[in-house]
Design an enzyme around this catalytic site. Structure first.
Site, PDB file in Angstrom:
ATOM      1  CE  LYS A  87     -13.098   3.812   3.318  1.00  0.00           C
ATOM      2  NZ  LYS A  87     -13.864   5.038   3.079  1.00  0.00           N
TER       3      LYS A  87
HETATM    4  O1  G3P Z   1     -17.906   5.490   2.355  1.00  0.00           O
HETATM    5  C1  G3P Z   1     -17.903   5.342   0.967  1.00  0.00           C
HETATM    6  C2  G3P Z   1     -18.697   6.428   0.380  1.00  0.00           C
HETATM    7  O2  G3P Z   1     -18.069   7.648   0.592  1.00  0.00           O
HETATM    8  C3  G3P Z   1     -19.059   6.300  -1.036  1.00  0.00           C
HETATM    9  O3  G3P Z   1     -20.231   7.005  -1.156  1.00  0.00           O
HETATM   10  O4  G3P Z   1     -21.968   8.245  -2.303  1.00  0.00           O
HETATM   11  O5  G3P Z   1     -19.664   8.096  -3.297  1.00  0.00           O
HETATM   12  O6  G3P Z   1     -21.162   6.108  -3.281  1.00  0.00           O
HETATM   13  P1  G3P Z   1     -20.787   7.383  -2.590  1.00  0.00           P
END
Ligand code: G3P
Length: 218
Positions: A87
């Site tokens: 990633k």
């Molecule tokens: O896959 C990316 C994700 O983990 C980000 O999520 O909720 O931190 O915006 P969030």
């Protein structure tokens, strides 16, 4: 549509795997920190454990921000297990690294994508997956699902093979909306995935079926 779980929590990964519908896992440094996984060796061990639990791709994010550092780190991560997907953030160095990895046959996930231009570069570099963050766009009053639709349409128009992996999913409705616009993959918290099961008529219907059975069968 593939379902990935967006967590580094082993119990939740196991629960999703046991459902029989899991196609992979995504993690990021924040999710690893949330589980208290620290130190390079522990982090590597954790990725290996995740790979042993699930059958599909497991995204492991590089920390380095320079090309050479990303390559070194990405190759180390990929050597941990055949299911590892490297990633990489969508920066100038990241795009160069994705092109390098893709030429060498490594799977990549281009992350922190917030625009169609970034998604175009990710596909040109040969990313396996592109991760637009829809929840974080919604957070700033921009339609995250609309970005997924635009990227899906653009990739289809040009025949890019990069899979659109909708990330930063916050709730069940996001999964449904992503399915409606043709996302190849959603990565979501377990609660958003299991939320797809919920309907009051299912609960009421089951209650009645069981009550009717009991009336005659005790
Ligand atoms: O896959 C990316 C994700 O983990 C980000 O999520 O909720 O931190 O915006 P969030």
């Amino acid at each position: 549509m593939k379902f990935f779980i967006d967590t580094a929590n082993l119990n939740q990964i196991k629960e999703a795997q046991d459902l029989g519908i899991l196609d992979g896992v995504t993690t990021n440094p924040s999710l690893m920190a949330k589980e208290g996984i620290k130190g390079d060796e522990n982090i590597k061990k954790h990725y290996q454990t995740i790979c042993e639990i699930v059958d599909g791709d497991v995204s492991a994010e590089v920390i380095a921000t320079d090309f050479d550092g990303m390559i070194k780190e990405g190759e180390t991560l990929a050597a941990l297990h055949p299911q590892i997907t490297i990633k990489v953030p969508v920066t100038k160095e990241g795009i160069k690294a994705i092109k390098y990895f893709s030429d060498k046959g490594f799977k990549t996930n281009c992350t922190l994508v917030f625009s169609i231009g970034q998604a175009l570069l990710a596909a040109k570099a040969g990313a396996t997956y592109v991760s637009p963050f829809i929840g974080r766009l919604d957070d700033i009053s921009t339609d995250g699902v609309e970005l997924i639709k635009h990227i899906v349409d653009m990739y289809n128009y040009y025949g890019f093979e990069t899979q659109v992996l909708a990330a930063s999913i916050r709730h069940t409705q996001h999964i449904i909306q992503c399915a409606e616009v043709g996302a190849d993959v959603v990565t979501a918290p377990l609660s958003a995935i299991t939320g797809l099961l919920n309907h009051p008529l299912t609960d009421l219907g089951l209650e009645k079926f069981l009550a009717d059975y009991k009336k005659l069968n005790g």
